[in-house]
Design a protein around this motif. Structure first.
Motif, mmCIF file in Angstrom:
data_model
loop_
_atom_site.group_PDB
_atom_site.id
_atom_site.type_symbol
_atom_site.label_atom_id
_atom_site.label_comp_id
_atom_site.label_asym_id
_atom_site.label_seq_id
_atom_site.Cartn_x
_atom_site.Cartn_y
_atom_site.Cartn_z
ATOM 1 N N GLU A 96 24.138 12.739 30.183
ATOM 2 C CA GLU A 96 24.556 11.478 30.809
ATOM 3 C C GLU A 96 25.297 11.776 32.102
ATOM 4 O O GLU A 96 26.135 12.678 32.176
ATOM 5 N N ASN A 97 24.991 10.979 33.142
ATOM 6 C CA ASN A 97 25.526 11.272 34.470
ATOM 7 C C ASN A 97 25.613 9.995 35.292
ATOM 8 O O ASN A 97 25.244 8.910 34.842
ATOM 9 N N ASP A 98 26.078 10.125 36.519
ATOM 10 C CA ASP A 98 26.267 8.975 37.401
ATOM 11 C C ASP A 98 25.021 8.629 38.211
ATOM 12 O O ASP A 98 24.872 7.497 38.666
ATOM 13 N N ALA A 99 24.123 9.620 38.408
ATOM 14 C CA ALA A 99 22.968 9.398 39.286
ATOM 15 C C ALA A 99 21.757 8.838 38.559
ATOM 16 O O ALA A 99 20.873 8.238 39.179
ATOM 17 N N GLY A 100 21.662 9.041 37.245
ATOM 18 C CA GLY A 100 20.521 8.537 36.495
ATOM 19 C C GLY A 100 19.728 9.656 35.845
ATOM 20 O O GLY A 100 19.921 10.842 36.144
ATOM 21 N N THR A 101 18.839 9.252 34.960
ATOM 22 C CA THR A 101 18.047 10.219 34.189
ATOM 23 C C THR A 101 16.577 9.839 34.244
ATOM 24 O O THR A 101 16.213 8.665 34.048
ATOM 25 N N LEU A 102 15.735 10.845 34.501
ATOM 26 C CA LEU A 102 14.287 10.658 34.457
ATOM 27 C C LEU A 102 13.753 11.376 33.229
ATOM 28 O O LEU A 102 13.987 12.573 33.052
ATOM 29 N N ILE A 103 13.053 10.641 32.379
ATOM 30 C CA ILE A 103 12.449 11.212 31.178
ATOM 31 C C ILE A 103 10.968 11.439 31.471
ATOM 32 O O ILE A 103 10.246 10.516 31.863
ATOM 33 N N LEU A 104 10.526 12.672 31.275
ATOM 34 C CA LEU A 104 9.136 13.051 31.530
ATOM 35 C C LEU A 104 8.487 13.469 30.213
ATOM 36 O O LEU A 104 8.999 14.358 29.528
ATOM 37 N N ALA A 119 14.909 5.849 25.100
ATOM 38 C CA ALA A 119 15.271 5.326 26.418
ATOM 39 C C ALA A 119 15.666 3.859 26.327
ATOM 40 O O ALA A 119 16.652 3.416 26.961
ATOM 41 N N GLU A 120 14.924 3.083 25.553
ATOM 42 C CA GLU A 120 15.227 1.661 25.416
ATOM 43 C C GLU A 120 16.544 1.443 24.677
ATOM 44 O O GLU A 120 17.315 0.540 25.013
ATOM 45 N N GLN A 121 16.800 2.239 23.669
ATOM 46 C CA GLN A 121 18.070 2.125 22.948
ATOM 47 C C GLN A 121 19.245 2.427 23.869
ATOM 48 O O GLN A 121 20.275 1.733 23.836
ATOM 49 N N TYR A 122 19.094 3.468 24.686
ATOM 50 C CA TYR A 122 20.160 3.823 25.623
ATOM 51 C C TYR A 122 20.389 2.681 26.609
ATOM 52 O O TYR A 122 21.543 2.294 26.884
ATOM 53 N N ALA A 123 19.295 2.123 27.133
ATOM 54 C CA ALA A 123 19.420 1.030 28.104
ATOM 55 C C ALA A 123 20.069 -0.197 27.478
ATOM 56 O O ALA A 123 20.879 -0.892 28.111
ATOM 57 N N ALA A 124 19.713 -0.478 26.215
ATOM 58 C CA ALA A 124 20.272 -1.643 25.535
ATOM 59 C C ALA A 124 21.774 -1.492 25.317
ATOM 60 O O ALA A 124 22.537 -2.464 25.425
ATOM 61 N N SER A 131 21.706 0.326 32.632
ATOM 62 C CA SER A 131 20.362 -0.009 32.146
ATOM 63 C C SER A 131 19.278 0.407 33.131
ATOM 64 O O SER A 131 18.154 0.706 32.753
ATOM 65 N N GLY A 132 19.623 0.423 34.417
ATOM 66 C CA GLY A 132 18.633 0.835 35.415
ATOM 67 C C GLY A 132 18.711 2.292 35.776
ATOM 68 O O GLY A 132 18.039 2.755 36.708
ATOM 69 N N LYS A 133 19.515 3.033 35.032
ATOM 70 C CA LYS A 133 19.721 4.437 35.354
ATOM 71 C C LYS A 133 18.828 5.378 34.552
ATOM 72 O O LYS A 133 18.985 6.594 34.622
ATOM 73 N N VAL A 134 17.916 4.838 33.765
ATOM 74 C CA VAL A 134 16.973 5.672 33.018
ATOM 75 C C VAL A 134 15.555 5.234 33.367
ATOM 76 O O VAL A 134 15.210 4.055 33.233
ATOM 77 N N THR A 177 17.778 10.780 45.040
ATOM 78 C CA THR A 177 18.152 9.646 44.201
ATOM 79 C C THR A 177 17.169 9.505 43.044
ATOM 80 O O THR A 177 16.081 10.098 43.058
ATOM 81 N N LEU A 178 17.555 8.710 42.062
ATOM 82 C CA LEU A 178 16.658 8.493 40.932
ATOM 83 C C LEU A 178 15.339 7.889 41.397
ATOM 84 O O LEU A 178 14.263 8.285 40.919
ATOM 85 N N HIS A 179 15.403 6.954 42.327
ATOM 86 C CA HIS A 179 14.172 6.353 42.845
ATOM 87 C C HIS A 179 13.309 7.400 43.538
ATOM 88 O O HIS A 179 12.081 7.433 43.346
ATOM 89 N N GLU A 180 13.919 8.259 44.340
ATOM 90 C CA GLU A 180 13.160 9.287 45.059
ATOM 91 C C GLU A 180 12.540 10.302 44.095
ATOM 92 O O GLU A 180 11.380 10.696 44.256
ATOM 93 N N VAL A 181 13.304 10.719 43.101
ATOM 94 C CA VAL A 181 12.805 11.700 42.138
ATOM 95 C C VAL A 181 11.670 11.102 41.321
ATOM 96 O O VAL A 181 10.631 11.738 41.103
ATOM 97 N N TYR A 182 11.833 9.869 40.871
ATOM 98 C CA TYR A 182 10.774 9.204 40.101
ATOM 99 C C TYR A 182 9.524 9.028 40.951
ATOM 100 O O TYR A 182 8.399 9.270 40.493
ATOM 101 N N SER A 183 9.704 8.623 42.198
ATOM 102 C CA SER A 183 8.572 8.360 43.084
ATOM 103 C C SER A 183 7.730 9.606 43.304
ATOM 104 O O SER A 183 6.496 9.566 43.212
#
Length: 589
Positions: A96-104, A119-124, A131-134, A177-183
């Protein structure tokens, strides 16, 4: 049949034992044994974390890629079984961190459901602040499963996913960023095609033997990494020059409606990263051959290769096979830059699973220079030629001996797997085929015996190699010298010249080996033949055959068998493979 023997404490504890050993190798790691989670012990919580995982049995994937510059955590299930959602949730919490997590995850139903649920349980539970960090990404790169067969399920995940780990992990470590890494992960995942090939399926420790297997001369194309059957079997097993083009077709085709997954143009403008992956049971020697064949095939198709990676990255336990992945790099008009993708691929990764790779394109293949055995050996001697008494029969006799050695290869190899290192049959076969080639080309004619025998000595040196090659080369080189020295001006070799030259050659051989009969080596039948030669060729061959047979009862004093347990040789009663090779040659002659 798949290899069914394993070295372990217990099948049930194997995964935990292995992960514990991994943490001893890589001291960046921490381990949560109850949940089988391996994670970075010193996590920079200002940067995006990458979590992956799935069933074990694919080592070094997934846990072997956890470390600086790549993954933050790996959640491991039992062999070929997805971890539970509670295990995955533990993995997410640990990073768990401040920048977000990408699950592959690879595209397998169990992984998608369990990682997705976590992932959904964590977001809930963090609906307001995180919630937008995973983010969740499924990777499927298998091109063997066509669109119709795959249906709504899509392509399976294979070794190509490792390239996604590496590129996304490098960007995350650089502060993306999480968006950049995911993209970038999503883009790379959509540009990879992988096809696997196996000689046999693997065996899962603690399970019954598989009910089906491939025949001895059969190969399977398109198989999965969990023992899933492929979509095609070929028999006999084709050489790489035929197999690799077929595999590349699967990935690069744009006319196959079922498998045209990637936007190749096939017009000379395509640039790729080539990944050759060992599925667990291939030798490094063979993998190197696959790399060469794949590199050459891409060159022929005018597909540029910007990077080559090879090694054991995602296995199917001990499966004897490999996979090829191509990452199609972006062109100038596309979203991402090829230079950026390659720089992330080249970035250092402090993980035991990631293999070293050159940070530059491969060199242009260097044409192979002709070997010494491909041309007729020449002699610098200015002396007159000495011919065989019957040149045509001399050549025919050599061809008989070559054919006999090739036919005897399986039996000699069997003997050598018991009494040596297993290569004697193949070594003799290689030499025989090279000599046979020279006879068919007309390079060995019997009209110039000294030159002919020097050519055979060169073949023994270059095409056979090893101990046997050196011994044969020394003997034949000395035999050529002996014929020259004892011919006494005659233009045709006589039995007396042969006898004197053979004795001289044996004495020369003795200066380089301590083996003396009986020693359970090729010297036994060779010496018996030469000692009996004055009594006639037929009697000498009988003496050699008897000496070769007798090696099964002789204590090994030299050669390959000297390192084998004496009780094994006594029990198996197998003759010396090298001696059997000499017997085979002489009887055919």
């Amino acid at each position: 049949m798949a290899l069914q023997k394993h070295l372990l404490n217990d099948a049930e504890s194997l995964v935990v034992d292995s992960l514990t050993g991994l943490c001893a190798v890589n001291n960046q790691l921490a381990f949560d044994p109850p949940n089988k989670v391996v994670y970075k012990s010193k996590l920079d919580r200002s940067k995006v974390a990458l979590v992956c995982g799935g069933g074990s049995g694919h080592e070094p994937s997934h846990a072997g890629f956890v470390g600086e510059g790549m993954l933050s955590a790996a959640v491991c299930g039992n062999i070929f079984a997805s971890p539970s959602s509670s295990q995955v949730r533990r993995g997410i919490d640990l990073v768990e961190n401040d920048a977000g997590t990408l699950i592959l995850v690879k595209n397998y139903t169990g992984d998608i459901l369990n990682f997705g649920l976590a992932a959904e349980q964590y977001a809930a539970e963090h609906a307001q602040e995180k919630s937008g960090k995973v983010k969740f990404l499924v990777v499927g790169d298998d091109v063997a499963v066509g669109r119709t067969q795959g249906g709504i399920v899509g392509r399976r995940g294979l070794a190509g996913v490792v390239l996604v780990y590496k590129i996304a992990g490098a960007l995350a470590s650089q502060g993306g960023t999480l968006h950049e890494v995911y993209s970038i992960a999503e883009w790379v995942a959509g540009r990879i095609g992988t096809i696997g090939v196996g000689l046999e399926h693997c065996h899962v420790p603690g399970t019954a033997a598989p009910s089906s297997s491939l025949s001895a001369n059969e190969i399977e194309i398109g198989l999965g990494i969990h023992n899933e059957a492929g979509n095609k079997r070929l028999s006999p097993i084709p050489p790489l020059t035929e197999l690799i083009p077929l595999l590349v077709d699967y990935i690069t085709s744009t006319t196959d409606a079922e498998r045209g997954f990637l936007p190749f143009k096939n017009d000379g403008s395509d640039e790729v990263v080539l990944l050759v992956n060992n599925l667990g049971g291939m030798s490094e020697l063979e993998i190197g051959g696959v790399v060469r064949a794949a590199r050459e095939e891409l060159r022929k198709r005018q597909i540029g290769v910007s990077r080559v990676l090879a090694g054991t990255l995602m296995t199917s336990l001990n499966m004897p096979g490999f996979s090829i992945s191509l990452l199609l790099l972006p062109r100038a008009d596309e979203k991402h830059e090829a230079a950026k993708i390659l720089s992330l691929l080249d970035a250092p990764a402090q993980t035991p699973g990631w293999k070293w790779n050159s940070t530059a394109p491969p060199n242009t293949p260097t044409p192979l220079a002709p070997t010494a055995s491909s041309t007729k050996a020449s002699t610098s001697s200015s002396s007159a030629r000495i011919a065989a008494a019957q040149p045509a029969e001399f050549v025919a006799a050599l061809q008989r001996a070559c054919a006999a050695l090739v036919a005897a290869e399986p039996e000699i190899t069997r003997m050598d797997t018991i009494a040596g290192d297993g290569d004697c049959g193949l070594t003799l076969k290689a030499g025989a085929q090279a000599v046979e080639k020279l006879t068919k080309e007309g390079s060995i004619t019997g009209a110039d015996l000294v030159s002919d025998i020097v050519a055979i000595a060169k073949i023994a040196e270059n095409d056979m190699g090893g101990t046997s090659g050196a011994l044969y080369s020394i003997f034949f080189s000395a035999l050529a010298q002996g014929i020259q020295a004892t011919a006494n001006g005659t233009s045709t070799v006589t039995p007396e010249v042969w006898g004197n030259a053979l004795s001289a050659a044996l004495n020369k051989l003795y200066t380089y080996t301590r083996a003396r009969p009986p020693s359970r080596t090729l010297v036994d039948p060779l010496a018996a033949f030469i000692d009996a030669f004055k009594g006639g060729f037929a009697e000498a061959v009988k003496a050699a055959a008897a000496a070769a047979e007798h090696t099964k009862d002789v204590e090994a004093k030299a050669g390959r068998s000297a390192y084998v347990d004496t009780s094994v040789l006594t029990r198996e009663k197998v003759p010396d493979p090298g001696a059997w090779g000499v017997k085979t040659i002489l009887e055919a002659l």
